[in-house]
Structures are given as C-alpha cells and as structure tokens.
Motif scaffolding. Structure first.
Motif, PDB file in Angstrom:
ATOM      1  N   THR A  56       0.830  -1.194   0.000  1.00  8.77           N
ATOM      2  CA  THR A  56       0.000   0.000   0.000  1.00  8.77           C
ATOM      3  C   THR A  56       0.871   1.253   0.000  1.00  8.77           C
ATOM      4  OG1 THR A  56      -1.604  -1.224   1.306  1.00  8.77           O
ATOM      5  CG2 THR A  56      -1.899   1.157   1.219  1.00  8.77           C
ATOM      6  N   ALA A  78     -10.460  -0.956  -5.456  1.00 10.22           N
ATOM      7  CA  ALA A  78      -9.181  -0.602  -4.814  1.00 10.22           C
ATOM      8  C   ALA A  78      -8.466   0.540  -5.541  1.00 10.22           C
ATOM      9  CB  ALA A  78      -8.270  -1.821  -4.728  1.00 10.22           C
ATOM     10  N   LYS A  79      -8.738   0.736  -6.841  1.00 10.69           N
ATOM     11  CA  LYS A  79      -8.133   1.845  -7.589  1.00 10.69           C
ATOM     12  C   LYS A  79      -8.824   1.949  -8.947  1.00 10.69           C
ATOM     13  CE  LYS A  79      -4.901   5.009  -8.357  1.00 10.69           C
ATOM     14  NZ  LYS A  79      -4.652   6.176  -7.512  1.00 10.69           N
ATOM     15  N   GLN A  98      -4.725   1.835  -1.502  1.00 11.08           N
ATOM     16  CA  GLN A  98      -5.755   1.042  -0.839  1.00 11.08           C
ATOM     17  C   GLN A  98      -5.505  -0.435  -1.126  1.00 11.08           C
ATOM     18  OE1 GLN A  98      -9.774   2.281  -1.728  1.00 11.08           O
ATOM     19  NE2 GLN A  98     -10.616   0.329  -1.083  1.00 11.08           N
ATOM     20  N   GLY A 100      -6.098  -4.289  -1.887  1.00 14.43           N
ATOM     21  CA  GLY A 100      -7.118  -4.984  -2.663  1.00 14.43           C
ATOM     22  C   GLY A 100      -6.596  -5.431  -4.006  1.00 14.43           C
TER      23      GLY A 100
END
Length: 172
Positions: A56, A78-79, A98, A100
């Motif tokens: 992260t 997550a993005k 983030q 994920g």
C-alpha cells in the motif's frame, strides 16, 4: 531471528498455481520502504508482469513499449483510473493507496488483462511454476492471505504461528 517460510499454493485438484500471491500480516509492520514502486510494461499487447504485487502506498509506472497506443484502465474498487490513449511513458506514476485487487485492461486491446494485488504488509511473495513462494519471517503470530488471478478477494485466510522454518500448504 528470521526463518524461511515456504508456501505451496494448489488448486482443488492438487495442481500448483503459478503467480498466486501469499501475504503474511503481523499486525504491526506496515512501513513502506523508501522508493518502493513498480513498473508494468505494455509490450506485445500484454501487461508485463501480468501479476504485480505491491505494498500500500507504492507508485507504479505504466510504460508503453509497443508501437501502438494503449488506453489502460481499471474499474476496481481498490483503484479506479484511466490512462487515456498514450505511447511512451506517462509523466507521473500512479499511487496505489488502498489494499485490494486491481484488474487492468486496455480499452483498445480487449485481450490485455493484468492484475495488481495491493497488500498492507511488507511480507509477500508470488508463487513460481511449482506453486511455491518463499519469504523470510521472524518467529511470532501471523495471519496470511492467499489469492490467485481472477479472484476479487483472497481465496484463503488463516492464522499461523511461525517458529523457525515452516511449510504452509494452501488450497484455493
């Protein structure tokens, strides 16, 4: 004292899973190493590497080494992002802040698929062609997650006590 941890990740039929990810969490170590980042190159209309694992907060560059332009995107929670039609190297890397799974695609070349697995730990590895991943961990209590491409979240989560060299067998 750090010990080698070998995780073997198999599918339900016992076949090794290549490029699966295993991440160990100790609940306290989350610092991102200075300069941490990655590159995902588009070459021969493929993402290379197809699976990227980062911690992260890491920055990732997306250089395009093909002779055609690409339009890289992700709609993953997550993005979410878009790198609209480009060639060469985008000026700024993207920050993945983030944890994920991020699934990558190209809006021009539908066959291009890649994955970024973002973890909140410095203890992670990808499996080799035998489904094995090796990393060093100190003795203590951990939890681990395992994931394989195509899953939207980890397929296995367990707690484990590490006391010296340890082998972990995981079925996804």
């Amino acid at each position: 004292m750090a010990a080698d941890i070998t995780a073997t990740i198999m599918d339900a039929s016992g076949k090794p899973i290549v490029d699966a990810v295993v991440a160990f969490y100790d609940g306290k170590t989350t610092a991102l190493p200075a300069g941490a980042g990655a590159r995902i190159v588009q070459k021969n209309k493929l993402f290379n590497p197809r699976i990227t694992v980062v911690q992260t907060g890491s920055k990732i560059n997306f250089p395009n080494e093909d002779t055609v332009r690409h339009h890289v995107y992700s709609f993953s929670p997550a993005k979410k992002f878009e790198l609209k039609l480009y060639s060469g190297v985008p000026t700024d890397p993207l920050v993945f802040d983030q944890a994920g799974v991020v699934t990558l695609g190209c809006n021009i070349h539908d066959s291009m698929v890649g994955y970024i697995y973002i973890v909140d730990t410095p203890f992670f590895a990808k499996t080799d062609d035998k489904g094995k991943a090796t990393l060093k961990l100190s003795n203590g209590q951990y939890s681990y997650q395992a994931w394989q491409p195509g899953q939207t979240k980890p397929g296995a989560e367990q707690k484990i006590t590490i006391e010296g060299a340890t082998e972990v067998k995981i079925t996804l």
